[in-house]
Every structure is written in C-alpha cells, then in structure tokens.
Design an enzyme around this catalytic site. Structure first.
Site, PDB file in Angstrom:
ATOM      1  N   GLU A 291     -10.431 -10.644   8.489  1.00  0.00           N
ATOM      2  CA  GLU A 291      -9.495 -10.629   7.353  1.00  0.00           C
ATOM      3  C   GLU A 291      -8.506 -11.749   7.616  1.00  0.00           C
ATOM      4  O   GLU A 291      -7.651 -11.624   8.489  1.00  0.00           O
ATOM      5  CB  GLU A 291      -8.759  -9.282   7.281  1.00  0.00           C
ATOM      6  CG  GLU A 291      -9.668  -8.078   7.111  1.00  0.00           C
ATOM      7  CD  GLU A 291     -10.280  -7.994   5.726  1.00  0.00           C
ATOM      8  OE1 GLU A 291      -9.853  -8.721   4.822  1.00  0.00           O
ATOM      9  OE2 GLU A 291     -11.225  -7.198   5.568  1.00  0.00           O
TER      10      GLU A 291
ATOM     11  N   CYS B 235      -0.701 -11.851   3.537  1.00  0.00           N
ATOM     12  CA  CYS B 235      -1.942 -12.593   3.282  1.00  0.00           C
ATOM     13  C   CYS B 235      -2.284 -12.583   1.806  1.00  0.00           C
ATOM     14  O   CYS B 235      -2.970 -13.464   1.326  1.00  0.00           O
ATOM     15  CB  CYS B 235      -3.068 -11.995   4.094  1.00  0.00           C
ATOM     16  SG  CYS B 235      -3.224 -10.226   3.860  1.00  0.00           S
TER      17      CYS B 235
ATOM     18  N   GLY C 293      -5.902 -11.916  10.893  1.00  0.00           N
ATOM     19  CA  GLY C 293      -5.004 -12.966  11.353  1.00  0.00           C
ATOM     20  C   GLY C 293      -5.313 -14.264  10.625  1.00  0.00           C
ATOM     21  O   GLY C 293      -5.866 -14.260   9.524  1.00  0.00           O
ATOM     22  N   SER C 294      -4.987 -15.360  11.270  1.00  0.00           N
ATOM     23  CA  SER C 294      -5.143 -16.660  10.629  1.00  0.00           C
ATOM     24  C   SER C 294      -6.605 -17.102  10.615  1.00  0.00           C
ATOM     25  O   SER C 294      -7.408 -16.668  11.446  1.00  0.00           O
ATOM     26  CB  SER C 294      -4.308 -17.692  11.390  1.00  0.00           C
ATOM     27  OG  SER C 294      -4.742 -17.751  12.726  1.00  0.00           O
ATOM     28  N   THR C 295      -6.924 -17.995   9.704  1.00  0.00           N
ATOM     29  CA  THR C 295      -8.283 -18.528   9.621  1.00  0.00           C
ATOM     30  C   THR C 295      -8.624 -19.298  10.898  1.00  0.00           C
ATOM     31  O   THR C 295      -9.752 -19.229  11.389  1.00  0.00           O
ATOM     32  CB  THR C 295      -8.416 -19.400   8.358  1.00  0.00           C
ATOM     33  OG1 THR C 295      -8.272 -18.534   7.216  1.00  0.00           O
ATOM     34  CG2 THR C 295      -9.757 -20.099   8.279  1.00  0.00           C
TER      35      THR C 295
ATOM     36  N   VAL D 289      -7.559 -18.768  14.068  1.00  0.00           N
ATOM     37  CA  VAL D 289      -7.953 -17.861  15.157  1.00  0.00           C
ATOM     38  C   VAL D 289      -9.246 -17.128  14.774  1.00  0.00           C
ATOM     39  O   VAL D 289     -10.089 -16.847  15.629  1.00  0.00           O
ATOM     40  CB  VAL D 289      -6.821 -16.878  15.535  1.00  0.00           C
ATOM     41  CG1 VAL D 289      -7.277 -15.918  16.624  1.00  0.00           C
ATOM     42  CG2 VAL D 289      -5.584 -17.656  16.020  1.00  0.00           C
ATOM     43  N   GLY D 290      -9.434 -16.874  13.481  1.00  0.00           N
ATOM     44  CA  GLY D 290     -10.681 -16.258  13.023  1.00  0.00           C
ATOM     45  C   GLY D 290     -11.899 -17.084  13.428  1.00  0.00           C
ATOM     46  O   GLY D 290     -12.942 -16.540  13.812  1.00  0.00           O
TER      47      GLY D 290
ATOM     48  N   GLU E  59      -1.602 -22.328   3.439  1.00  0.00           N
ATOM     49  CA  GLU E  59      -0.873 -21.055   3.447  1.00  0.00           C
ATOM     50  C   GLU E  59       0.481 -21.275   4.121  1.00  0.00           C
ATOM     51  O   GLU E  59       0.543 -21.714   5.263  1.00  0.00           O
ATOM     52  CB  GLU E  59      -1.685 -20.018   4.225  1.00  0.00           C
ATOM     53  CG  GLU E  59      -1.043 -18.650   4.214  1.00  0.00           C
ATOM     54  CD  GLU E  59      -1.845 -17.629   5.006  1.00  0.00           C
ATOM     55  OE1 GLU E  59      -2.300 -17.939   6.111  1.00  0.00           O
ATOM     56  OE2 GLU E  59      -2.013 -16.502   4.502  1.00  0.00           O
TER      57      GLU E  59
ATOM     58  N   LYS F  23      -5.309  -4.462  20.042  1.00  0.00           N
ATOM     59  CA  LYS F  23      -4.355  -5.464  20.540  1.00  0.00           C
ATOM     60  C   LYS F  23      -3.416  -5.881  19.416  1.00  0.00           C
ATOM     61  O   LYS F  23      -3.777  -6.665  18.536  1.00  0.00           O
ATOM     62  CB  LYS F  23      -5.066  -6.708  21.089  1.00  0.00           C
ATOM     63  CG  LYS F  23      -4.111  -7.510  21.966  1.00  0.00           C
ATOM     64  CD  LYS F  23      -4.360  -9.002  21.981  1.00  0.00           C
ATOM     65  CE  LYS F  23      -3.724  -9.764  20.868  1.00  0.00           C
ATOM     66  NZ  LYS F  23      -2.250  -9.775  20.810  1.00  0.00           N
TER      67      LYS F  23
HETATM   68  P1  NAP Z   1      -2.807 -15.147  14.315  1.00  0.00           P
HETATM   69  O1  NAP Z   1      -1.992 -16.142  14.981  1.00  0.00           O
HETATM   70  O2  NAP Z   1      -4.183 -15.509  13.902  1.00  0.00           O
HETATM   71  O3  NAP Z   1      -2.825 -13.862  15.251  1.00  0.00           O
HETATM   72  C1  NAP Z   1      -3.479 -12.661  14.872  1.00  0.00           C
HETATM   73  C2  NAP Z   1      -3.807 -11.874  16.121  1.00  0.00           C
HETATM   74  O4  NAP Z   1      -4.754 -12.609  16.908  1.00  0.00           O
HETATM   75  C3  NAP Z   1      -2.610 -11.620  17.030  1.00  0.00           C
HETATM   76  O5  NAP Z   1      -2.743 -10.352  17.625  1.00  0.00           O
HETATM   77  C4  NAP Z   1      -2.744 -12.717  18.048  1.00  0.00           C
HETATM   78  O6  NAP Z   1      -2.123 -12.401  19.282  1.00  0.00           O
HETATM   79  C5  NAP Z   1      -4.246 -12.767  18.207  1.00  0.00           C
HETATM   80  N1  NAP Z   1      -4.763 -14.005  18.778  1.00  0.00           N
HETATM   81  C6  NAP Z   1      -4.207 -15.248  18.804  1.00  0.00           C
HETATM   82  N2  NAP Z   1      -5.004 -16.109  19.455  1.00  0.00           N
HETATM   83  C7  NAP Z   1      -6.090 -15.427  19.869  1.00  0.00           C
HETATM   84  C8  NAP Z   1      -7.256 -15.756  20.584  1.00  0.00           C
HETATM   85  N3  NAP Z   1      -7.496 -16.991  21.034  1.00  0.00           N
HETATM   86  N4  NAP Z   1      -8.160 -14.795  20.827  1.00  0.00           N
HETATM   87  C9  NAP Z   1      -7.959 -13.546  20.381  1.00  0.00           C
HETATM   88  N5  NAP Z   1      -6.864 -13.152  19.717  1.00  0.00           N
HETATM   89  C10 NAP Z   1      -5.943 -14.084  19.442  1.00  0.00           C
HETATM   90  O7  NAP Z   1      -2.107 -14.608  12.987  1.00  0.00           O
HETATM   91  P2  NAP Z   1      -0.584 -14.204  12.835  1.00  0.00           P
HETATM   92  O8  NAP Z   1       0.231 -15.440  12.996  1.00  0.00           O
HETATM   93  O9  NAP Z   1      -0.271 -13.036  13.685  1.00  0.00           O
HETATM   94  O10 NAP Z   1      -0.586 -13.656  11.329  1.00  0.00           O
HETATM   95  C11 NAP Z   1      -0.574 -14.496  10.237  1.00  0.00           C
HETATM   96  C12 NAP Z   1      -1.955 -14.735   9.666  1.00  0.00           C
HETATM   97  O11 NAP Z   1      -2.648 -13.519   9.442  1.00  0.00           O
HETATM   98  C13 NAP Z   1      -1.894 -15.390   8.307  1.00  0.00           C
HETATM   99  O12 NAP Z   1      -2.823 -16.452   8.258  1.00  0.00           O
HETATM  100  C14 NAP Z   1      -2.295 -14.293   7.357  1.00  0.00           C
HETATM  101  O13 NAP Z   1      -2.834 -14.718   6.144  1.00  0.00           O
HETATM  102  C15 NAP Z   1      -3.243 -13.502   8.143  1.00  0.00           C
HETATM  103  N6  NAP Z   1      -3.338 -12.134   7.625  1.00  0.00           N
HETATM  104  C16 NAP Z   1      -4.469 -11.760   6.943  1.00  0.00           C
HETATM  105  C17 NAP Z   1      -4.575 -10.486   6.419  1.00  0.00           C
HETATM  106  C18 NAP Z   1      -5.809 -10.042   5.696  1.00  0.00           C
HETATM  107  O14 NAP Z   1      -6.008  -8.844   5.578  1.00  0.00           O
HETATM  108  N7  NAP Z   1      -6.649 -10.940   5.206  1.00  0.00           N
HETATM  109  C19 NAP Z   1      -3.514  -9.583   6.576  1.00  0.00           C
HETATM  110  C20 NAP Z   1      -2.384 -10.009   7.252  1.00  0.00           C
HETATM  111  C21 NAP Z   1      -2.310 -11.288   7.787  1.00  0.00           C
HETATM  112  P3  NAP Z   1      -0.652 -12.947  19.688  1.00  0.00           P
HETATM  113  O15 NAP Z   1       0.103 -13.157  18.418  1.00  0.00           O
HETATM  114  O16 NAP Z   1      -0.137 -11.836  20.515  1.00  0.00           O
HETATM  115  O17 NAP Z   1      -0.867 -14.181  20.472  1.00  0.00           O
END
Ligand code: NAP
Ligand code: MG
Length: 449
Positions: free
Chosen positions: A227, A261, A205-207, A209-210, A351, A152
C-alpha cells in the site's frame, strides 16, 4: 536508542531500545513457535479472542487516542475517530473468521475441495501517519486467517502499537502470536523482508521503500502486499454543487496535515467555474482550525518531524494562491497552502505528503480524465458532478483503486482498499483482505475403488 517526540511540542515522550537484527530474529522465532497452536485454535475461539481485543480497544479508546494524538501530533478528534475504526476492524474480522472458507468443485472420479491455509509468520511494516489504524487493517485479517505476526511500526511512532500488543495479551491471544519490534526500517524492517521464516510482508509506506520490499522479498519468494503513495485527483465539474465540493475539498487534503496517502492533492476544476471555485476554496481553507492537537476543535496539527517539514517546504516556491496561519513553534508546523499549477509541474506530479494542494484547470471531461490518469500513482480520488451518467463514466475511466462520488471518503471497514499502478497491489479491509493472508490449497479425493 529510539527517541520518540511529540511533534506539536518537540518534547521527548519516550526513549526505547531500538531492535537490531538479533531482536528481530528473536521476534520471528517467537512468532514461529506460536504458529502451530494458533492455527489450530477452533474458529469460534479465535473469533472470540479477536472480539475481546475489539472490546478492549473500545474500553481503552480515550487512552489510545491520547497516545496517537501525542505521538503523531494529530488532532484528538481525528485520533478518536481512528481508534473507533480500529475496534470496528477487529469486530469485523472476528466475524469473518468462519466466513472465509473453501469450496467443492465438480470433477470426474472424485471430490475436489479447497482449503484456506494460513501463511505462517507474517511481517507487517507500517508508516507513521495512521500507526494504529493501518496496523489493525493488517493484524485483523492476518490473525483471523490463523497467522502469527511481527509488527514493525515506524520508528517515529511506535507507542500505540506497543499498547495494542499489551491489549492483545490481555484479551487472551497467546504469547508469541502478536510481536512488535521497534527499530529502524533499514535494520529491523529489512531483516523481516529477508528473513527465511517470514512468509509474507504486508507493507504500507512510500513507493520507494515498497520497491525495496519487492526486491528483498524476491530472495525467498515472499508474498507481498504493498500500500504505497498517491497523488490523487479531486475532479470538480461545472455541473457540481460547487459550494458543497469547495467546503469538502480542504478536508480531502489537509486532514492529518496532508500526511495521508489518500490526499486528493490535485484539485482539477472545469475551466468555466475555475475562478468561482478557487474563491470558494480559499474561503473554506481559511476556516480550517490549525493549532493545539489536544483542543477538541482543532482540525489540523503539525507535521510529524522537522525533516519532513523541510521536504514539504521544498515543494512551494513563489507566491501561493493562499497560505493559512500556523503557530511559530515549538512544533513542526506548516500552513495549509493552495497553489495554482500545470499538470507537468513537480507539485502536480510528486507526493508532497503535507498540507499543500495544487489547483489545475481542465477544459472538458476528456481532458479531466487524461490529467487525472497522467500519474504514476493510482490510489484514491473524488468526482464532483450532479450528472449521474458522467459520474459513473468518469469513475470507470480513472485508473485508481478507490474513488468516491460527491464525497471525500476513502476507507470503510467492509470495503476493499488499495492501489493501482505504483500505488501498490493487494487489498486491505473488507473480505478482500483475507485473500492476502491465506493460501489456497486444493485437495482431490478419489471416490473410485
Ligand atoms: P516509509 O519511509 O516508506 O516507511 C514505511 C515503513 O517502512 C516504516 O515502518 C519504515 O521504518 C519502514 N522502512 C523504511 N525503510 C525500510 C527498509 N529498507 N526495509 C524495510 N522497512 C523499511 O513511509 P513513511 O515515510 O513512514 O510514510 C509515508 C508514505 O507512506 C507515503 O508515501 C504514503 O503515501 C504512504 N502511505 C500509504 C498508505 C496506503 O495505504 N497506500 C497509507 C499510509 C501511508 P522507519 O520509519 O522506522 O525507518
Ligand atoms: Mg520515511
């Protein structure tokens, strides 16, 4: 309906049906049906299919780079580098298929052996900042281990994942092994997390949503790797090559417009060289080329969306130390910004995920380590010093999963990548990633009687 924009122009570049629960369930069912045959493919054949996918990514290198650049708004030069890594990742895991195996363990009365079993259907949920790259970090080891997947992508950036899935089919990877669902995280993503037939969620993704992933996975004891976010430190000691450190520092936070990230968004500088370093850093940041992502020379593009730009802007109040130039629009532009901060300021703790770096002075090595570790996160970081003993001492003391000494680099195909603390757990890349996509089975064979 999912409307996909080019963040540099605000033009609509695609409109897609948005997957709901029903479509997500259908994708899981396809992956489940494909699993028995995929896990039974002979290792050499599975390796050959992954290698063919790697070659197809190479052959479509420019097309994939253009898609990624237009959809994320990232400079084309950066997108080309990322797609190059995607091909290398599939080559690496093609080579890993038959090198990740069990062992025999000496025991009394028989033979004890272990097997690496695939998990089954794995759900891969990825963010919008490095869509194809991060997809490949999960797909490579998941497929090498014999799992089938439902990927996804983020709703904002689904295009490169869809093209990759087509290339997987073209490579000969059977129908149903790689499935992509384009849909909202709160709908399609949430369904994957709770689906009883999904054995594991590989999440980046974000902490915030993690945390939801962990909670949702509890219901079916799903495996998870997370991650998550970061607030990494770039620690510059007085004995560093200051010119080199200052020339590199902007790229450690403004690459991908800070939507990284691994961004070293806290720049910790020893007080005795703080003023000199700040001067050099401003000079280096001023040189950053911001503008049209299609231009080969561009180093920084826009942010991914209008909403994200608002979030980033909310972090900067008062007069910054430096604010660069950025186009007026259309496009979600935000200038490279340097601010002076104290360790307790919001800008030094949360962040930003945008092109804003906080400069923080420290007195000595002990204080540098204390400030670096005073964070909920622990993903990456850099240490700049010409003293080898100090470099390794500080590297051991900093609570973070990935560190570089006299360098900005964070990821390599063959080395483990992942976080400490609230930056998550589990490792991607290298042979370590295979641990997260296989389960160890132990079999004892009695030789008595
Ligand atoms: P996000 O809002 O957490 O979204 C990540 C993914 O999760 C997207 O595909 C999103 O879908 C999905 N998602 C959102 N809500 C969900 C839920 N309730 N259940 C299941 N999936 C859900 O993160 P982002 O805004 O895309 O990216 C930024 C974050 O990612 C930052 O905090 C960054 O540090 C982190 N990141 C970490 C790494 C690493 O390797 N540690 C690498 C890159 C980014 P939709 O967006 O389609 O709603
Ligand atoms: Mg988000």
């Amino acid at each position: 309906m999912t409307t996909v924009l080019n963040p540099a122009t605000e033009e609509v570049i695609a409109e897609l049906e948005s997957a709901g629960v029903e479509e997500t369930d259908a994708a899981v069912a396809r992956a489940r049906a494909a699993f028995p045959a995929w896990r039974a493919v002979a290792p050499a054949d599975r390796a050959r299919l992954l290698r063919r996918l790697a070659t197809l990514v190479e052959e479509h290198h420019e097309e994939l780079s253009q898609i990624e650049s237009a959809n994320v708004g990232k400079p084309i030069s950066g997108a080309r580098g990322e797609v190059g890594m995607v091909a290398q990742v599939f080559h690496f895991y093609a080579g890993a298929v038959d090198k990740h195996h069990g062992e025999t363990i000496p025991v009394a009365g028989g033979i004890d052996m272990t097997f690496r079993e695939p998990l089954g259907v794995v759900g891969l949920i990825v963010p919008w900042n490095f869509p194809l790259n991060i997809s490949s970090w999960k797909l490579g080891p998941a497929l090498a281990c014999g799992n089938t997947v439902v990927l996804k992508p983020a709703e904002l950036t689904p295009l490169s994942a869809l093209r990759l899935a087509e290339l997987a089919l073209e490579a000969g990877i059977p129908e149903g092994v790689v499935n992509v669902v384009v849909g909202k995280g709160s709908v399609a993503g949430q369904r994957l997390i709770e689906h009883p037939d999904v054995a594991k969620i590989g999440f980046t993704g974000s902490t915030e949503v993690g945390q939801q992933v962990m909670r949702g996975a509890a219901g079916t004891i799903k495996r998870v790797t997370l991650e998550l976010g970061g607030k990494s430190a770039n620690v510059v000691f007085a004995d560093a090559d200051l010119e080199r450190a200052a020339a590199a520092a902007p790229y450690a936070v403004f690459d991908n417009a800070g939507q990284d990230c691994c961004a070293r968004s806290r720049i910790l500088v020893e007080a005795s060289v703080y003023d000199r370093f700040a001067e050099l850093l401003v000079e280096a940041t001023r040189k950053l080329r911001v503008g049209d992502p299609r231009d080969e020379a561009t180093e920084m593009g826009p942010l991914v969306s209008a909403a994200h730009r608002e979030t980033v802007a909310s972090f900067v109040d008062g007069e910054p130390l430096f604010r660069g130039d950025a186009p007026d629009g259309p496009g979600f532009w935000y200038p490279a910004t340097l601010v002076e901060a104290r360790p307790d300021d919001r800008i030094a703790r949360e962040e930003v995920f945008g092109p804003v770096a906080a400069l923080i002075p420290f007195r000595d090595e002990e204080e540098a380590v204390r400030i670096a570790n005073d964070s909920d996160y622990g993903l990456s970081g850099s240490i700049w010093t010409e003293n080898g003993g100090r470099a390794l001492r500080v590297a051991r003391a900093i609570e973070t999963g990935v560190l570089s000494i006299n360098s900005n680099s964070s990821v390599r195909v063959s080395t483990p990548f992942g976080g400490f603390k609230q930056s998550g757990f589990g490792r991607e890349l290298g042979m370590h990633a295979l641990e997260g996509y296989s389960e160890i089975k132990n079999v004892y064979y009695s030789t008595e009687g």
